[in-house]
Design a protein around this motif. Sequence first.
Motif, PDB file in Angstrom:
ATOM      1  N   ALA A  34       7.927   8.620   7.265  1.00 48.08           N
ATOM      2  CA  ALA A  34       8.445   9.986   7.269  1.00 48.08           C
ATOM      3  C   ALA A  34       8.451  10.542   8.695  1.00 48.08           C
ATOM      4  O   ALA A  34       7.635  10.147   9.532  1.00 48.08           O
ATOM      5  CB  ALA A  34       7.583  10.873   6.373  1.00 48.08           C
ATOM      6  N   PRO A  35       9.356  11.480   8.990  1.00 45.01           N
ATOM      7  CA  PRO A  35       9.383  12.084  10.325  1.00 45.01           C
ATOM      8  C   PRO A  35       8.084  12.827  10.623  1.00 45.01           C
ATOM      9  O   PRO A  35       7.437  13.377   9.726  1.00 45.01           O
ATOM     10  CB  PRO A  35      10.562  13.065  10.249  1.00 45.01           C
ATOM     11  CG  PRO A  35      11.378  12.627   9.086  1.00 45.01           C
ATOM     12  CD  PRO A  35      10.432  11.991   8.124  1.00 45.01           C
ATOM     13  N   THR A  36       7.693  12.847  11.891  1.00 42.12           N
ATOM     14  CA  THR A  36       6.514  13.591  12.307  1.00 42.12           C
ATOM     15  C   THR A  36       6.672  15.064  11.927  1.00 42.12           C
ATOM     16  O   THR A  36       7.729  15.670  12.147  1.00 42.12           O
ATOM     17  CB  THR A  36       6.312  13.470  13.825  1.00 42.12           C
ATOM     18  OG1 THR A  36       6.203  12.083  14.160  1.00 42.12           O
ATOM     19  CG2 THR A  36       5.067  14.201  14.278  1.00 42.12           C
ATOM     20  N   GLY A  37       5.639  15.649  11.344  1.00 45.41           N
ATOM     21  CA  GLY A  37       5.685  17.036  10.903  1.00 45.41           C
ATOM     22  C   GLY A  37       5.937  17.181   9.421  1.00 45.41           C
ATOM     23  O   GLY A  37       5.757  18.274   8.864  1.00 45.41           O
ATOM     24  N   SER A  38       6.358  16.098   8.772  1.00 41.87           N
ATOM     25  CA  SER A  38       6.602  16.111   7.329  1.00 41.87           C
ATOM     26  C   SER A  38       5.382  15.591   6.594  1.00 41.87           C
ATOM     27  O   SER A  38       4.778  14.594   6.997  1.00 41.87           O
ATOM     28  CB  SER A  38       7.811  15.234   6.980  1.00 41.87           C
ATOM     29  OG  SER A  38       8.963  15.664   7.652  1.00 41.87           O
ATOM     30  N   ALA A  39       5.018  16.261   5.515  1.00 43.09           N
ATOM     31  CA  ALA A  39       3.994  15.728   4.620  1.00 43.09           C
ATOM     32  C   ALA A  39       4.644  14.683   3.727  1.00 43.09           C
ATOM     33  O   ALA A  39       5.866  14.646   3.575  1.00 43.09           O
ATOM     34  CB  ALA A  39       3.379  16.847   3.790  1.00 43.09           C
ATOM     35  N   SER A  40       3.828  13.827   3.129  1.00 37.92           N
ATOM     36  CA  SER A  40       4.396  12.792   2.272  1.00 37.92           C
ATOM     37  C   SER A  40       3.366  12.304   1.267  1.00 37.92           C
ATOM     38  O   SER A  40       2.188  12.164   1.587  1.00 37.92           O
ATOM     39  CB  SER A  40       4.890  11.604   3.100  1.00 37.92           C
ATOM     40  OG  SER A  40       5.422  10.579   2.263  1.00 37.92           O
ATOM     41  N   GLU A  41       3.851  12.052   0.068  1.00 38.69           N
ATOM     42  CA  GLU A  41       3.052  11.424  -0.980  1.00 38.69           C
ATOM     43  C   GLU A  41       3.545  10.006  -1.251  1.00 38.69           C
ATOM     44  O   GLU A  41       3.096   9.367  -2.204  1.00 38.69           O
ATOM     45  CB  GLU A  41       3.148  12.244  -2.274  1.00 38.69           C
ATOM     46  CG  GLU A  41       2.559  13.637  -2.165  1.00 38.69           C
ATOM     47  CD  GLU A  41       1.057  13.609  -1.953  1.00 38.69           C
ATOM     48  OE1 GLU A  41       0.368  12.855  -2.676  1.00 38.69           O
ATOM     49  OE2 GLU A  41       0.569  14.338  -1.060  1.00 38.69           O
ATOM     50  N   ALA A  42       4.442   9.504  -0.415  1.00 38.23           N
ATOM     51  CA  ALA A  42       5.071   8.211  -0.706  1.00 38.23           C
ATOM     52  C   ALA A  42       5.418   7.467   0.582  1.00 38.23           C
ATOM     53  O   ALA A  42       6.582   7.240   0.909  1.00 38.23           O
ATOM     54  CB  ALA A  42       6.325   8.412  -1.552  1.00 38.23           C
ATOM     55  N   GLU A  43       4.375   7.087   1.342  1.00 37.02           N
ATOM     56  CA  GLU A  43       4.540   6.221   2.494  1.00 37.02           C
ATOM     57  C   GLU A  43       4.092   4.819   2.096  1.00 37.02           C
ATOM     58  O   GLU A  43       3.160   4.661   1.299  1.00 37.02           O
ATOM     59  CB  GLU A  43       3.715   6.725   3.670  1.00 37.02           C
ATOM     60  CG  GLU A  43       4.076   8.124   4.110  1.00 37.02           C
ATOM     61  CD  GLU A  43       5.504   8.218   4.614  1.00 37.02           C
ATOM     62  OE1 GLU A  43       5.748   7.776   5.751  1.00 37.02           O
ATOM     63  OE2 GLU A  43       6.364   8.717   3.862  1.00 37.02           O
ATOM     64  N   VAL A  59       0.838  -1.190   0.000  1.00 36.58           N
ATOM     65  CA  VAL A  59       0.000   0.000   0.000  1.00 36.58           C
ATOM     66  C   VAL A  59       0.878   1.247   0.000  1.00 36.58           C
ATOM     67  O   VAL A  59       1.808   1.362   0.805  1.00 36.58           O
ATOM     68  CB  VAL A  59      -0.917   0.015   1.248  1.00 36.58           C
ATOM     69  CG1 VAL A  59      -1.780   1.278   1.278  1.00 36.58           C
ATOM     70  CG2 VAL A  59      -1.780  -1.236   1.306  1.00 36.58           C
ATOM     71  N   ARG A  60       0.570   2.160  -0.910  1.00 37.40           N
ATOM     72  CA  ARG A  60       1.170   3.490  -0.886  1.00 37.40           C
ATOM     73  C   ARG A  60       0.104   4.470  -0.409  1.00 37.40           C
ATOM     74  O   ARG A  60      -1.015   4.455  -0.904  1.00 37.40           O
ATOM     75  CB  ARG A  60       1.645   3.891  -2.283  1.00 37.40           C
ATOM     76  CG  ARG A  60       2.202   5.319  -2.356  1.00 37.40           C
ATOM     77  CD  ARG A  60       2.501   5.713  -3.795  1.00 37.40           C
ATOM     78  NE  ARG A  60       2.803   7.124  -3.912  1.00 37.40           N
ATOM     79  CZ  ARG A  60       2.525   7.875  -4.978  1.00 37.40           C
ATOM     80  NH1 ARG A  60       1.932   7.323  -6.036  1.00 37.40           N
ATOM     81  NH2 ARG A  60       2.829   9.149  -5.004  1.00 37.40           N
ATOM     82  N   TYR A  61       0.478   5.291   0.583  1.00 37.15           N
ATOM     83  CA  TYR A  61      -0.476   6.248   1.124  1.00 37.15           C
ATOM     84  C   TYR A  61       0.206   7.598   1.334  1.00 37.15           C
ATOM     85  O   TYR A  61       1.439   7.710   1.299  1.00 37.15           O
ATOM     86  CB  TYR A  61      -1.100   5.741   2.425  1.00 37.15           C
ATOM     87  CG  TYR A  61      -0.138   5.596   3.579  1.00 37.15           C
ATOM     88  CD1 TYR A  61       0.031   6.607   4.521  1.00 37.15           C
ATOM     89  CD2 TYR A  61       0.614   4.435   3.747  1.00 37.15           C
ATOM     90  CE1 TYR A  61       0.912   6.469   5.587  1.00 37.15           C
ATOM     91  CE2 TYR A  61       1.494   4.286   4.803  1.00 37.15           C
ATOM     92  CZ  TYR A  61       1.643   5.311   5.716  1.00 37.15           C
ATOM     93  OH  TYR A  61       2.519   5.174   6.755  1.00 37.15           O
ATOM     94  N   ALA A  62      -0.620   8.626   1.537  1.00 31.41           N
ATOM     95  CA  ALA A  62      -0.113   9.985   1.714  1.00 31.41           C
ATOM     96  C   ALA A  62      -0.487  10.505   3.098  1.00 31.41           C
ATOM     97  O   ALA A  62      -1.508  10.121   3.676  1.00 31.41           O
ATOM     98  CB  ALA A  62      -0.694  10.899   0.637  1.00 31.41           C
ATOM     99  N   LYS A  63       0.363  11.397   3.628  1.00 30.06           N
ATOM    100  CA  LYS A  63       0.048  12.185   4.827  1.00 30.06           C
ATOM    101  C   LYS A  63       0.000  13.641   4.385  1.00 30.06           C
ATOM    102  O   LYS A  63       1.010  14.190   3.947  1.00 30.06           O
ATOM    103  CB  LYS A  63       1.104  12.010   5.908  1.00 30.06           C
ATOM    104  CG  LYS A  63       1.136  10.663   6.560  1.00 30.06           C
ATOM    105  CD  LYS A  63       1.809  10.694   7.937  1.00 30.06           C
ATOM    106  CE  LYS A  63       3.139  11.399   7.938  1.00 30.06           C
ATOM    107  NZ  LYS A  63       3.730  11.426   9.293  1.00 30.06           N
TER     108      LYS A  63
END
Length: 246
Positions: free
Chosen positions: A67-76, A18-22
Amino acid sequence: MPKQQPEQQAPPVQRLRVRYAKRGRLRFTSHRDFSRAFERAVFRARVPMAYSSGFNPHPRISYAGAAPTGSASEAEYLELALAEVVVPADVHAMLDEALPSGLDVLEVVESSGGSLADLLEASRWRIDLAVDRAVAEAAVARFLAADEALVERMTKKGMRSFDARGAVVSLDLLPAAGPAEGSDAGRTSLDVVLRHGTPAVRPDDVLRGLATVAGLDAGESPLMTRLAQGPLLESGDVGDPLASRA
């Protein structure tokens, strides 16, 4: 009386990646809080999870490269072990419905085998700064010319010192979004590819390295967004870890 043995669970019959975003405010969600939210979503969506054996069985979910807390991400990325064979697109729809907006499922595919974590060799990040472009450009040039950029960060093992420069595969300024005198004046975006290692160098470490080597003040609350995570290609780009399903 012999001690009762825990029930042994059947092995998984299918694995999904699964690829998900934050996104948005949910970039401040810690990995622990996300894992709890995801396990609740799996339960609500009635995904037929495989469970671990032992006295306290838990759903078999493998997280990789958070990803570190506080970072947005399109690739988790994470991997699910299932007790039944399902259609990945159905799981995609069920999970996306069960998760809060901002934790968004982007892709679900059947695992091709091997280790997902081993495929995550590098990350591409965008760092948005309240810094004049000319100042940032000069700092980036000095950073890239340096042999090393020693920074310190508190880790689980205490304060550690390490080289932020060595993990940087590439570091560039992104093209300005508008005219130099427009609304984006005084703001700059960096594009950085980081090789994963131990300890992991994060984008905030790169900012500390820029401050150490070139005196760059990143301003208040730089926004860091992971755009890609996967194998490090010979070109220096970051590949798609879900691309090979053979």
